[in-house]
Design a protein around this motif. Structure first.
Motif: not given
Length: 230
Positions: A25-26, A35, A39
């Protein structure tokens, strides 16, 4: 379940299945629509905080504690502009990923300084203490203790983000769609803004700036509070 159990669950989650999910996600790779939404929401929160700090035009002179740094989404850009950053996370895997990302962006450097620690064991004094998207993992009584501890380390400023407790979000959480995913290994705690403000004020801080990030699946209220003089 008590707060110690919550902390153990969070730690275990972010060192196992949760780490893989949140690293995606990051990151910047391909993810599903939910997701991607989370994000983008998280990045908006980081961007809001960065814009506040940059607007003050004194970052190069500041020491900053990034409590619950995750994969370094905030710590790395802060170090890039010259702030002295001390970053920590409860998850060893998250810290390892943050170090790798920092080295890729900044090269071999001691800034940011990354450590594996939970919020309660943090110490030291910093101009600004920042804690983004961490309170969602802790119930209200534990959140009050943690905020009080973090404010004790902040010489001048505290910046927090949390999932606000509103009727709509409470309903969303109740029907199981607050944090989508097959493995809901951590629970999502919502917090009333009035309660968070009261905790900050009781520790000698007053609200200066406020922000709100709202996407389909990500909700985060952001508060900046500064220490009252005198």
């Amino acid at each position: 379940m008590n707060a110690a159990d919550d902390k153990t669950i969070v730690k275990d989650y972010f060192n196992s299945t949760g780490f893989d999910r949140w690293r995606r996600i990051y990151g910047d790779g391909e993810v599903n629509k939910v997701q991607l939404d989370i994000r983008e929401g998280h990045q908006q929160t980081v961007d809001t905080v960065l814009s506040w700090l940059k607007a003050d035009d004194n970052l190069a002179n500041l020491s900053i504690c990034d409590a619950g740094c995750g994969v370094g989404s905030l710590s790395i850009p802060l170090a890039e502009v010259g702030a002295k950053v001390y970053a920590s996370d409860i998850s060893e895997k998250m810290v390892g990923e943050a170090k790798e990302r920092a080295e890729a962006v900044l090269g071999n450097t001691s800034n940011p300084t990354f450590t594996v620690q939970d919020l309660e064991t943090l110490s030291g004094k910093y101009h600004t203490v920042i804690c983004l998207d961490v309170l969602i993992h802790y119930p209200q009584d534990k959140a009050a203790e943690m905020i009080s501890h973090l404010t004790s380390m902040a010489e001048s400023r505290m910046i927090l983000s949390f999932a606000p407790k509103t009727l709509a979000l409470s309903l969303l959480k109740k029907i199981g769609s607050f944090f989508p995913g097959a493995s809901k290994a951590t629970r999502a705690y919502l917090h009333r803004e009035a309660d968070i403000v009261k905790i900050l004020e009781s520790n000698g801080f007053s609200i200066q700036r406020q922000g709100m990030t709202k996407t389909r699946f990500y909700f985060s209220r952001i508060l900046e509070a500064t220490r009252k003089s005198g």
